[in-house]
Design an enzyme around this catalytic site. Structure first.
Site, PDB file in Angstrom:
ATOM      1  N   ASP A  27      15.975  16.222 -53.635  1.00 20.79           N
ATOM      2  CA  ASP A  27      16.363  17.632 -53.684  1.00 20.79           C
ATOM      3  C   ASP A  27      17.853  17.780 -53.998  1.00 20.79           C
ATOM      4  O   ASP A  27      18.660  16.930 -53.632  1.00 20.79           O
ATOM      5  CB  ASP A  27      16.049  18.285 -52.337  1.00 20.79           C
ATOM      6  CG  ASP A  27      16.061  19.797 -52.407  1.00 20.79           C
ATOM      7  OD1 ASP A  27      15.886  20.349 -53.513  1.00 20.79           O
ATOM      8  OD2 ASP A  27      16.252  20.433 -51.359  1.00 20.79           O
ATOM      9  N   GLY A  28      18.184  18.880 -54.666  1.00 19.79           N
ATOM     10  CA  GLY A  28      19.580  19.236 -54.882  1.00 19.79           C
ATOM     11  C   GLY A  28      20.100  19.036 -56.288  1.00 19.79           C
ATOM     12  O   GLY A  28      21.300  19.206 -56.540  1.00 19.79           O
ATOM     13  N   ASN A  29      19.232  18.699 -57.241  1.00 23.41           N
ATOM     14  CA  ASN A  29      19.693  18.489 -58.610  1.00 23.41           C
ATOM     15  C   ASN A  29      20.358  19.744 -59.193  1.00 23.41           C
ATOM     16  O   ASN A  29      21.436  19.674 -59.785  1.00 23.41           O
ATOM     17  CB  ASN A  29      18.527  18.089 -59.519  1.00 23.41           C
ATOM     18  CG  ASN A  29      18.002  16.706 -59.224  1.00 23.41           C
ATOM     19  OD1 ASN A  29      18.689  15.884 -58.626  1.00 23.41           O
ATOM     20  ND2 ASN A  29      16.775  16.441 -59.631  1.00 23.41           N
ATOM     21  N   ARG A  31      21.624  22.395 -57.627  1.00 24.82           N
ATOM     22  CA  ARG A  31      22.862  22.769 -56.933  1.00 24.82           C
ATOM     23  C   ARG A  31      24.003  21.810 -57.290  1.00 24.82           C
ATOM     24  O   ARG A  31      25.162  22.215 -57.378  1.00 24.82           O
ATOM     25  CB  ARG A  31      22.620  22.792 -55.429  1.00 24.82           C
ATOM     26  CG  ARG A  31      21.979  24.088 -54.934  1.00 24.82           C
ATOM     27  CD  ARG A  31      21.446  23.952 -53.523  1.00 24.82           C
ATOM     28  NE  ARG A  31      20.205  23.176 -53.507  1.00 24.82           N
ATOM     29  CZ  ARG A  31      19.648  22.711 -52.404  1.00 24.82           C
ATOM     30  NH1 ARG A  31      20.232  22.920 -51.234  1.00 24.82           N
ATOM     31  NH2 ARG A  31      18.520  22.040 -52.450  1.00 24.82           N
ATOM     32  N   SER A  72       6.294  19.395 -57.677  1.00 23.76           N
ATOM     33  CA  SER A  72       5.308  19.951 -56.757  1.00 23.76           C
ATOM     34  C   SER A  72       4.444  20.998 -57.451  1.00 23.76           C
ATOM     35  O   SER A  72       4.794  21.505 -58.533  1.00 23.76           O
ATOM     36  CB  SER A  72       6.006  20.583 -55.547  1.00 23.76           C
ATOM     37  OG  SER A  72       6.553  21.839 -55.889  1.00 23.76           O
ATOM     38  N   THR A  73       3.342  21.346 -56.819  1.00 21.95           N
ATOM     39  CA  THR A  73       2.480  22.394 -57.356  1.00 21.95           C
ATOM     40  C   THR A  73       3.190  23.741 -57.351  1.00 21.95           C
ATOM     41  O   THR A  73       2.819  24.645 -58.115  1.00 21.95           O
ATOM     42  CB  THR A  73       1.179  22.493 -56.526  1.00 21.95           C
ATOM     43  OG1 THR A  73       1.513  22.558 -55.129  1.00 21.95           O
ATOM     44  CG2 THR A  73       0.280  21.302 -56.772  1.00 21.95           C
ATOM     45  N   ASN A  75       6.441  24.027 -58.102  1.00 21.60           N
ATOM     46  CA  ASN A  75       7.529  24.002 -59.084  1.00 21.60           C
ATOM     47  C   ASN A  75       7.193  24.722 -60.386  1.00 21.60           C
ATOM     48  O   ASN A  75       8.095  25.034 -61.179  1.00 21.60           O
ATOM     49  CB  ASN A  75       7.933  22.557 -59.408  1.00 21.60           C
ATOM     50  CG  ASN A  75       8.723  21.901 -58.294  1.00 21.60           C
ATOM     51  OD1 ASN A  75       8.777  20.677 -58.193  1.00 21.60           O
ATOM     52  ND2 ASN A  75       9.349  22.695 -57.428  1.00 21.60           N
ATOM     53  N   TRP A  76       5.899  25.016 -60.606  1.00 21.59           N
ATOM     54  CA  TRP A  76       5.512  25.768 -61.810  1.00 21.59           C
ATOM     55  C   TRP A  76       6.104  27.178 -61.795  1.00 21.59           C
ATOM     56  O   TRP A  76       6.177  27.840 -62.843  1.00 21.59           O
ATOM     57  CB  TRP A  76       3.990  25.872 -61.915  1.00 21.59           C
ATOM     58  CG  TRP A  76       3.292  24.564 -62.116  1.00 21.59           C
ATOM     59  CD1 TRP A  76       2.540  23.877 -61.195  1.00 21.59           C
ATOM     60  CD2 TRP A  76       3.265  23.758 -63.302  1.00 21.59           C
ATOM     61  NE1 TRP A  76       2.057  22.710 -61.724  1.00 21.59           N
ATOM     62  CE2 TRP A  76       2.479  22.614 -63.023  1.00 21.59           C
ATOM     63  CE3 TRP A  76       3.824  23.901 -64.572  1.00 21.59           C
ATOM     64  CZ2 TRP A  76       2.249  21.615 -63.973  1.00 21.59           C
ATOM     65  CZ3 TRP A  76       3.599  22.903 -65.524  1.00 21.59           C
ATOM     66  CH2 TRP A  76       2.816  21.785 -65.224  1.00 21.59           C
ATOM     67  N   ARG A 204      13.446  20.564 -44.119  1.00 23.58           N
ATOM     68  CA  ARG A 204      12.027  20.913 -44.148  1.00 23.58           C
ATOM     69  C   ARG A 204      11.278  19.897 -44.990  1.00 23.58           C
ATOM     70  O   ARG A 204      11.881  19.132 -45.735  1.00 23.58           O
ATOM     71  CB  ARG A 204      11.812  22.341 -44.672  1.00 23.58           C
ATOM     72  CG  ARG A 204      12.429  22.628 -46.022  1.00 23.58           C
ATOM     73  CD  ARG A 204      12.101  24.044 -46.485  1.00 23.58           C
ATOM     74  NE  ARG A 204      12.809  24.373 -47.713  1.00 23.58           N
ATOM     75  CZ  ARG A 204      13.995  24.979 -47.763  1.00 23.58           C
ATOM     76  NH1 ARG A 204      14.613  25.322 -46.647  1.00 23.58           N
ATOM     77  NH2 ARG A 204      14.571  25.242 -48.915  1.00 23.58           N
ATOM     78  N   ILE A 205       9.955  19.929 -44.899  1.00 29.43           N
ATOM     79  CA  ILE A 205       9.113  18.929 -45.564  1.00 29.43           C
ATOM     80  C   ILE A 205       8.565  19.421 -46.895  1.00 29.43           C
ATOM     81  O   ILE A 205       8.200  18.633 -47.763  1.00 29.43           O
ATOM     82  CB  ILE A 205       7.960  18.507 -44.616  1.00 29.43           C
ATOM     83  CG1 ILE A 205       8.543  17.914 -43.328  1.00 29.43           C
ATOM     84  CG2 ILE A 205       7.046  17.492 -45.274  1.00 29.43           C
ATOM     85  CD1 ILE A 205       9.464  16.724 -43.537  1.00 29.43           C
TER      86      ILE A 205
END
Length: 250
Positions: A27-29, A31, A72-73, A75-76, A204-205
């Site tokens: 995570d964080g690309n 930002r 993730s599903t 991310n669409w 969070r997960i």
């Protein structure tokens, strides 16, 4: 510094217990790129370079399975131009990294609904899986178009259908059976991550391996994924080595 940890960093013991299965929420690309006044897609490109370094380092440390939350599903829902860029990343990644995967005998596997990816992306991913299927090194397991609630829903449906067809009785439904119905069932003794890492400071997960991480150790770091280095992985594992995993016992 990892959230929920003391400010005193632990030192990695390379002869100590190395988690067999590490799962990472990368995570964080976006930002990371925004902080540098760059387009979000630039962050995703840098994140791909980080992935290469972490995969090789994980194998060198003796990790058996490295599962990466690639798409993730959910991310669409992102802007179309960003989704298009993300769908091209596996093409670029495997085109550049395949020689190293072959040299290091790393085996590529996937979980998620791969058939729903764009044809070109699906083809390159399936080709990587096929070309490395006989490798005996670390398993590099990509979660593409993956969502854990959807995975569990499908597993429940599959079990229910088997009971309906009288292939199983209700009494046959055990935790072990349900685990085998999950996408990670093929990993056998390594199907549940020992350590889950999330970068970027989010705690969070995000619908990732919810069944499988029931007793996983969780490690959160403020670093954005493009800044996550082999040294960062060492620190996460060193922290893991100082945890006392009781699995509900004493």
């Amino acid at each position: 510094m990892a959230l929920f940890e003391s400010k005193n960093e632990h030192a990695l013991d390379k002869n100590g217990l190395i988690p067999a299965h590490i799962a990472i929420i990368m995570d964080g690309n976006g930002r990371w790129a925004k902080k540098r006044m760059m387009p979000r897609v630039y962050g995703h490109k840098e994140g791909m370079n980080t992935l290469k370094k972490i995969a090789i380092h994980a194998q060198d440390l003796g990790v058996k399975v490295l599962t990466l939350y690639a798409f993730s599903t959910e991310n669409w829902k992102r802007p179309n131009d960003e989704v298009s860029f993300l769908m091209n990343l596996p093409i670029d990644f495997f085109d550049v990294f395949m020689p190293e995967l072959i040299e290091n005998k790393i085996k590529v596997t996937t979980i998620g609904w791969i058939d729903e990816l764009p044809e070109k992306t699906k083809k390159i991913v399936q080709n990587a899986v096929e070309r490395t299927k006989d490798h005996e090194g670390m398993i590099l397991n990509f979660a593409f178009n993956y969502g854990s609630r959807q995975e569990m829903t499908e597993a429940i449906k599959n079990v229910a259908e088997k009971v309906q067809r009288k292939e199983l009785s209700a009494e046959d439904v055990t935790e072990e059976l349900v685990s085998q119905e999950m996408f990670t069932g093929f990993l056998n003794e390594y199907q549940d991550p020992d350590l889950v890492i999330r970068t970027s400071g989010e705690i969070r997960i995000s619908n990732f391996l919810l069944w499988q991480i029931a007793y996983s150790e969780l490690y959160f770091t403020d670093e954005y994924w493009p800044d996550f280095s082999p040294k960062s992985l060492d620190q996460a594992i060193a922290t893991y080595q100082h945890r006392n995993r009781r699995f509900g016992g004493i």
